[in-house]
Scaffold this active site. Structure first.
Site, short mmCIF file in Angstrom:
data_model
loop_
_atom_site.label_atom_id
_atom_site.label_comp_id
_atom_site.label_asym_id
_atom_site.label_seq_id
_atom_site.Cartn_x
_atom_site.Cartn_y
_atom_site.Cartn_z
N HIS A 79 1.03 -0.54 0.01
CA HIS A 79 -0.17 0.23 -0.38
C HIS A 79 0.67 1.12 -0.31
O HIS A 79 0.78 2.16 -1.23
CB HIS A 79 -1.52 -0.23 1.44
CG HIS A 79 -1.58 1.48 1.27
ND1 HIS A 79 -2.48 1.89 0.57
CD2 HIS A 79 -1.86 1.47 2.70
CE1 HIS A 79 -3.11 2.64 1.15
NE2 HIS A 79 -2.21 3.44 1.78
N HIS B 293 3.84 7.33 5.80
CA HIS B 293 2.55 7.15 6.16
C HIS B 293 1.62 6.52 7.21
O HIS B 293 0.62 6.89 7.73
CB HIS B 293 1.61 7.85 5.02
CG HIS B 293 0.66 6.46 4.51
ND1 HIS B 293 1.18 6.17 3.60
CD2 HIS B 293 -0.60 6.58 4.94
CE1 HIS B 293 0.23 5.52 2.94
NE2 HIS B 293 -0.95 5.34 3.82
N GLU C 93 0.72 3.96 12.58
CA GLU C 93 -0.79 3.39 13.33
C GLU C 93 -1.14 1.94 14.26
O GLU C 93 -1.12 2.15 14.93
CB GLU C 93 -1.18 2.92 12.06
CG GLU C 93 -1.79 4.13 11.09
CD GLU C 93 -3.06 4.73 11.54
OE1 GLU C 93 -4.43 3.77 11.54
OE2 GLU C 93 -2.83 6.12 13.05
N ASP C 94 -0.33 1.04 13.27
CA ASP C 94 -0.07 -0.07 14.30
C ASP C 94 1.34 -0.16 14.72
O ASP C 94 2.01 -1.51 15.82
CB ASP C 94 -0.73 -0.88 13.72
CG ASP C 94 -1.54 -0.83 13.12
OD1 ASP C 94 -3.14 -0.66 13.46
OD2 ASP C 94 -2.00 -0.94 12.40
N ASP D 87 -3.64 8.21 -1.23
CA ASP D 87 -4.26 7.56 -0.65
C ASP D 87 -5.69 6.65 -1.03
O ASP D 87 -5.95 5.37 -0.28
CB ASP D 87 -3.76 7.69 0.99
CG ASP D 87 -4.11 7.28 2.13
OD1 ASP D 87 -3.40 5.54 1.78
OD2 ASP D 87 -4.52 6.85 2.61
N ASP E 256 -23.67 16.02 -24.03
CA ASP E 256 -21.97 16.04 -23.75
C ASP E 256 -21.73 14.57 -23.28
O ASP E 256 -20.77 14.90 -23.01
CB ASP E 256 -21.68 17.03 -23.53
CG ASP E 256 -22.12 17.05 -22.33
OD1 ASP E 256 -23.53 16.59 -22.51
OD2 ASP E 256 -22.54 17.93 -21.45
#
Ligand code: MN
Length: 578
Positions: A48, A72, A76-77, A138, A259
């Site tokens: 990712h 980034h 987080e974890d 992201d 269009d």
């Protein structure tokens, strides 16, 4: 999954040894931090951040942003902290990662939380545009890999994308990414509508694309013959969700949307645009009323172009848009381009014209690079952003609906301006307003970030006094038009007010009686609205006729004439509708 492609691109782009080293270090750190971690799809988590870094690299963002992309999600974890990142990768990288992490915490859950989220998003823009770009890419990747999540979560994220991210990209003038994000969210948020649209457009879309390709070939040859030089001519296909939104405004009638595919002709000067328009009309017959001169009269959002709709090859209806490179930049990159073009025109016009050749899909990848390029013109990102913000927010305020939609209005707007911006009917029916939950007068001045709620009543008529405080020209026009219409109707009513009357004719029935009765009415130019025959036992039948009459004299005259019809015994009347 390795760093090889990322380094290959970086080298190819001529990034410095130092930059490549930073990217490599960030990669190694991320690989270590995410070791053993898997995405919901079962793929290693590292895929990712790597994919995002790759996309940002392709879009020529700076090494700091690419490093931040790789890092980034590390906080987080894992036990890694912002302070760690700052020590290892420097203040700038840590700052960007922190910004993204902050945005990650914002979850759109509908009404009451969204307003705050949105304000924070805007604040984030104020910090560094690279945070927002990273976050948008992201989200772009997350949307592409959404299918593995539980349906409920898919829906929440897709809805957030549709209501927060896509509009944000749009507001930043990055309309193409806005369209991409919407198209990714569309099938998840509105699956039935998506399926329906796919089915009904399949044939039309293929056909229009064939027509357009043919038109493009012919026009390109004819322009060359005529010595009208142009910079680019390409077909653009309307984004799918954008087509859906348009259909909502056109009774879901695909025939009315001409269009879906349009030809875009980029010409050197404004004069050339008008010359080309004139020439196209000699080549193909124009549809009356479909020539739109947004150069002389730009759209409220600043959009400029010449549009025409013509009977093209094989008498097929096609839309053609003509614009200069500057107008094209503005249309593609929004206010950012407007600002940048003004800046760059002086500095480096070549760089801008170099991007116009890109056609169709290529546009989708050029915008970030473009923004990044502009950003490089400045010493510090902050300066870039300040300039961007000045134009972006210039004389505009952003307020929020109770549902969390951001509405931008001119400075000095009132709740009534807001109501008209939402919908004309809501504007007309406004009787009260609440700002941030408190009742306010209708001429209350709105401020950035206000949550505005409109109270509507049953009546559908604007108040003349509103013209004294309405700020938005569109709202003023809507009120003025409505007031004028109301005046006209009133005059009309006074001059020839007709009353609905119910005539009751007691008759001896016979063949031809009804036709004789209706002839009498027709001769007096009375239009019958309703005729009923009541046939009650032991009574003579009654014919009931409902028709509009102008005044009592006319009514009495008709009644006398009706009595002369053979078989009509009695004529009575009563006012209908009372
Ligand atoms: Mn992420």
């Amino acid at each position: 999954m390795t760093i090889a492609p990322l380094l290959a691109i970086s080298k190819e782009q001529g990034r410095s040894e130092e930059d490549c080293a930073l990217i490599r270090r960030a990669y190694d750190f991320a690989a270590e931090a995410h070791r053993g971690q898997k995405r919901k799809s079962g793929k290693p988590y590292l895929t990712h951040p790597l994919e995002i870094a790759l996309r940002l690299a392709r879009l020529k963002l700076d090494a700091v942003t690419i490093a931040a992309a790789l890092l980034h999600d590390v906080c987080e974890d894992t036990s890694c902290t912002g302070a760690n990142l700052k020590k290892l990768f420097g203040e700038e990288v840590a700052f960007l990662v922190e910004g993204v992490t902050k945005l990650d915490k914002l979850k759109y859950r509908g009404a009451e939380r969204s307003a705050e989220s949105l304000r924070k998003m805007f604040l984030a823009i104020g910090e560094d545009i690279r945070v927002v770009l990273l976050k948008l890419v992201d989200r772009w990747h997350n949307m592409e890999t959404l299918k593995v999540l539980p349906l409920e979560k898919q829906r929440r994220i897709a809805l957030e994308t549709l209501e927060i991210y896509a509009p944000l990209a749009y507001r930043l003038g990055i309309k193409d990414l806005s369209g991409i994000l919407e198209d990714l969210a569309f099938p998840i948020v509105l699956p039935k509508e998506y399926e329906w649209l796919t089915k009904i457009t399949k044939h039309t879309l293929q056909e229009q694309q064939r027509t357009m390709e043919k038109a493009r070939r012919i026009l390109s040859q004819e322009l060359a013959k005529e010595d009208i030089s142009f910079l680019d001519l390409h077909a653009r296909v309307k984004h799918f969700y954008s087509l859906y939104k348009k259909l909502l405004r056109y009774d879901m009638d695909l025939e009315k949307v001409t269009d879906i595919v349009a030809l875009r002709l980029i010409l050197p000067t404004i004069e050339d645009c008008y010359t080309a328009l004139g020439f196209i009309h000699t080549l193909w017959r124009p549809l009356p009323g479909k020539i739109k001169d947004y150069i002389a009269l730009p759209k409220p959002n600043g959009y400029r172009s010449l549009h025409t709709t013509v009977f093209g090859p094989d008498e097929k209806i096609i839309e053609i848009q003509m614009r200069t490179p500057a107008m094209h930049e503005e249309a593609e990159y929004g206010i950012a381009a407007h600002w940048a073009y003004a800046e760059l025109k002086r500095k480096d016009p070549v760089m801008l014209s170099g991007t116009h050749g890109a056609s169709g899909r290529n546009h989708s990848t050029s915008w970030i690079g473009q923004l990044a390029e502009w950003q490089k013109q400045f010493e510090k990102p902050v300066e870039f952003l300040e300039s961007l913000k000045i134009d972006f927010f210039k004389n505009r305020i952003f307020v929020i609906t109770p549902k969390g939609d951001v509405i931008d209005l001119p400075e000095g707007s009132t709740p009534v301006d807001f109501a008209y911006e939402i919908h004309t009917d809501i504007g007309h029916a406004t009787v009260g307003a609440k700002v941030n939950g408190k009742i306010v007068p209708l001429d209350h001045l709105l401020k950035n970030g206000d949550v505005v709620e409109i109270v509507t009543g049953k009546r559908n008529a604007p108040n003349r006094d509103w013209l004294s405080f309405l700020k938005s020209p569109q709202a003023r026009k809507k009120v003025a038009t409505m007031l004028k219409k109301a005046r006209e109707t009133e005059t009309l009513e006074r001059s020839q007010k007709k009353e609905l009357v119910e005539l009751r004719l007691t008759v001896q029935n016979r063949i031809g009686l009804l036709s004789d009765v209706s002839r009498v009415l027709a001769q007096s130019k009375i239009n019958m609205e309703k005729v009923v025959t009541e046939n009650r036992r032991r009574h003579w039948p009654t014919v009931i006729i409902r028709a509009p009459f102008k005044g009592k004299t006319e009514l009495e005259k008709i009644m006398v004439r009706l009595k002369t019809v053979k078989g009509v015994e009695e004529v009575g009347y009563k006012m209908a509708g009372t």
